[in-house]
Write a protein that holds these residues in place. Structure first.
Motif, PDB file in Angstrom:
ATOM      1  N   ASP A 112     -38.999 -74.415 -79.161  1.00  0.00           N
ATOM      2  CA  ASP A 112     -38.147 -75.565 -78.808  1.00  0.00           C
ATOM      3  C   ASP A 112     -39.029 -76.715 -78.354  1.00  0.00           C
ATOM      4  N   HIS A 114     -38.582 -79.757 -78.139  1.00  0.00           N
ATOM      5  CA  HIS A 114     -37.915 -80.799 -77.347  1.00  0.00           C
ATOM      6  C   HIS A 114     -38.054 -80.533 -75.842  1.00  0.00           C
ATOM      7  N   THR A 115     -38.161 -79.258 -75.470  1.00  0.00           N
ATOM      8  CA  THR A 115     -38.280 -78.938 -74.054  1.00  0.00           C
ATOM      9  C   THR A 115     -39.564 -79.498 -73.467  1.00  0.00           C
ATOM     10  N   VAL A 172     -34.566 -71.430 -72.572  1.00  0.00           N
ATOM     11  CA  VAL A 172     -35.227 -70.926 -73.785  1.00  0.00           C
ATOM     12  C   VAL A 172     -35.975 -69.628 -73.503  1.00  0.00           C
TER      13      VAL A 172
END
Length: 554
Positions: A51, A53-54, A108
């Motif tokens: 992920d 974007h994290t 996540v």
């Protein structure tokens, strides 16, 4: 894992722990902080693939930067200048980046909050005020999970309760680590105390061994030197060949006392001791010339805890001065034997000739008898001293068949003139034959000494009685006097060389204190015994017991 593998792993861990405790405070701080930073980096790598974007989250970026900043603080701050507890501020501050990273990455990757175990371990394992560090760990863990909820306005009771598991787990870890740390510190203190005591004892032992005037050499099972005290070092230097500094043991100058031929390898003390040959007070000479030393060597094996032979200890006593004194004594006694006995023999011979001269007046004859008696006494004292100086000769006494009753009558006949001169009645009660096996001169010396003492320590008008009788398998001779007697405290040492009782000293009767000691030694060598009973002011009874030659009790 096998037992050996576990033992090797524990050994590695112990060595690693020892190396860690040997580091400086700054390196310790960096190594304690580094696991958290490495783990956060791995989290970032995982998020990059899962992920991305994290990674752009402000909380995640702030948390990573703060963790890196804390690592830099660990490396930059001179912790040795600050109090010991100051470095614990770093693990407390570690909960802040974890609180920032957990909300963004927790969706996540589950269990990000468990990374709080790193600062918890650091705090709890520090050993600083365990109760306080455990309480701070619990509070920091709660704040790590609850502050983000409060910041997001989601601090509902059910949300707060749902997040309580991670802090509980971290508190449990903190308690466990604190207990283990305290136990480890207590054990470490005990080990340090034992090591300190062991070192003190070792220093005491080294001091004692270097102080005593005995050389001590310790060899391991293979015969290699593992310890040599100062005295042994001196003896080693004395045995070196001229001009040598350090040579093999086989080249040392070691001789038997009285020999100038160096000993062969198998005859030397160290190879014999290593081979298991016990050595007890054997005399050797080390070196040559004026610096040579004479030593008495003894060896003993020692064993390990399993009972296996672990090595050998040799003790070397420097007896150079003692041997020199013995030789000087022997030379003196040899000279005395010649210088005293020869003129005494001539003096007694001429005195006996003069006693046969009919022209002597009674007064002159009496004076001549006194002179003869004192000369005989002096000769006896010289004979006693010479007999006491001969070591190793008496065990080889010749054994011949003797009649103890006949020897007693002869002793009485020889002492009769002296008894008459002293005004003492000397009687003999010896009927029949008492056959014994012994050395004639030795038995005669015993009897003459007992009769002479009885006469010397008796007053005029008293009586001395000699008796001979059978007592089972023994021939028994008793010399009974009515003399001064012996005090109870003096009876214990009446057969000790050079010892005389207080009554004997006060009487002014001359003597060496050797006669009775030598008499008892000869009696014991002949398989018999010499005993005494006495009462002060009443008299004494000396009893000689020798085995009958025919072994008969009839």
């Amino acid at each position: 894992m096998t037992g050996d593998e576990v033992e090797k792993l524990l050994d590695v861990l112990v060595r690693a722990q020892n190396r860690f405790h040997g580091l400086g405070l700054r390196r310790k701080a960096v190594l304690s902080q580094l696991p958290l930073n490495v783990t956060l980096l791995l989290v970032a790598v995982v998020l990059l693939g899962v992920d991305p974007h994290t990674l752009k989250s402000a909380g995640f970026i702030a948390g990573q930067l703060m963790a890196l900043a804390l690592l830099g603080v660990c490396a930059a701050v001179p912790w040795y200048r600050l109090p010991g507890w100051a470095v614990l501020a770093v693990p407390l501050l570690d909960f802040i980046p974890l609180a920032l990273i957990r909300p963004s990455a927790g969706g996540v990757i589950s269990g990000v909050g468990l990374l709080g175990v790193f600062p918890v371990i650091w705090l709890s394992a520090s050993g600083f005020r365990p109760r306080l560090t455990v309480a701070l760990s619990a509070l920091a863990s709660l704040l790590m999970v609850w502050l983000p909820l409060l910041a997001l306005g989601a601090a509902e009771p059910h949300n707060l309760v749902s997040e309580i598991v991670v802090p509980f787990m971290l508190v449990a870890v903190a308690v466990s680590i604190a207990v283990l740390t305290l136990s480890g510190l207590a054990q470490q203190r005990r080990v340090e105390e034992l090591l300190a005591r062991s070192e003190t004892r070792q220093r005491l032992l080294d001091t004692i061994l270097d102080t005593v005037d005995v050389g001590v050499l310790v060899l391991d099972g293979g015969g290699k030197d593992v310890f040599m005290n100062a005295k042994q070092r001196q003896l080693y230097l004395a045995s070196l060949p001229p001009g040598a500094v350090d040579v093999d043991e086989s080249e040392l100058l070691i001789y038997r006392d009285g020999s100038d031929q160096p000993l062969r390898a198998e005859e030397r003390p160290i190879p014999r001791a290593v081979a298991g040959d016990p050595i007890s007070h054997e005399v050797f000479r080390l070196g040559r010339g004026a610096d040579a030393r004479t030593v008495s060597v003894s060896s003993r094996e020692f064993h390990d805890a399993a009972g296996e032979r672990a090595g050998t200890v040799l003790a070397c006593s420097d007896v150079t001065e003692v041997v020199a004194a013995v030789r000087a004594r022997d030379s003196f006694l040899a000279a005395m034997s010649h210088e005293f006995r020869t003129p005494l023999t001539s003096l007694l011979g001429y005195a006996e000739l003069l006693q046969d001269d009919p022209s002597l007046s009674p007064t002159a004859l009496s004076d001549l008898q006194v002179m003869s008696r004192n000369a005989r006494h002096l000769r006896k004292m010289v004979d006693d001293i010479l007999a006491a100086s001969v070591e190793g000769a008496t065990p080889d006494l010749p054994r011949v068949r003797l009649d103890l009753a006949h020897l007693i009558r002869q002793a009485a006949d020889s002492a009769a003139p002296d008894a008459e001169a002293r005004g003492i009645a000397l009687t003999v009660e010896a009927d029949g034959e008492l056959p014994v096996l012994g050395d004639r001169s030795g038995v005669v010396r015993i009897l003459d000494n007992l009769v002479s003492n009885a006469l010397k320590y008796s007053d005029p008008g008293t009586k001395v009685t000699l008796t001979a009788e059978r007592d089972g398998a023994w021939a028994v001779c008793s010399v009974v006097d009515e003399g001064f007697g012996i005090a109870p405290e003096d009876l214990r040492r009446v057969f000790t060389r050079f010892q005389r009782g207080d009554a004997a000293l006060r009487s002014g009767v001359p003597g060496t204190g050797l006669g009775l000691a030598l008499a008892q030694e000869v009696a014991e060598l002949l398989g018999g015994e010499l005993e005494v009973t006495s009462q002060l002011g009443v008299g004494s009874v000396f009893t000689l017991r020798l085995p009958l030659a025919d072994g008969s009790g009839a």
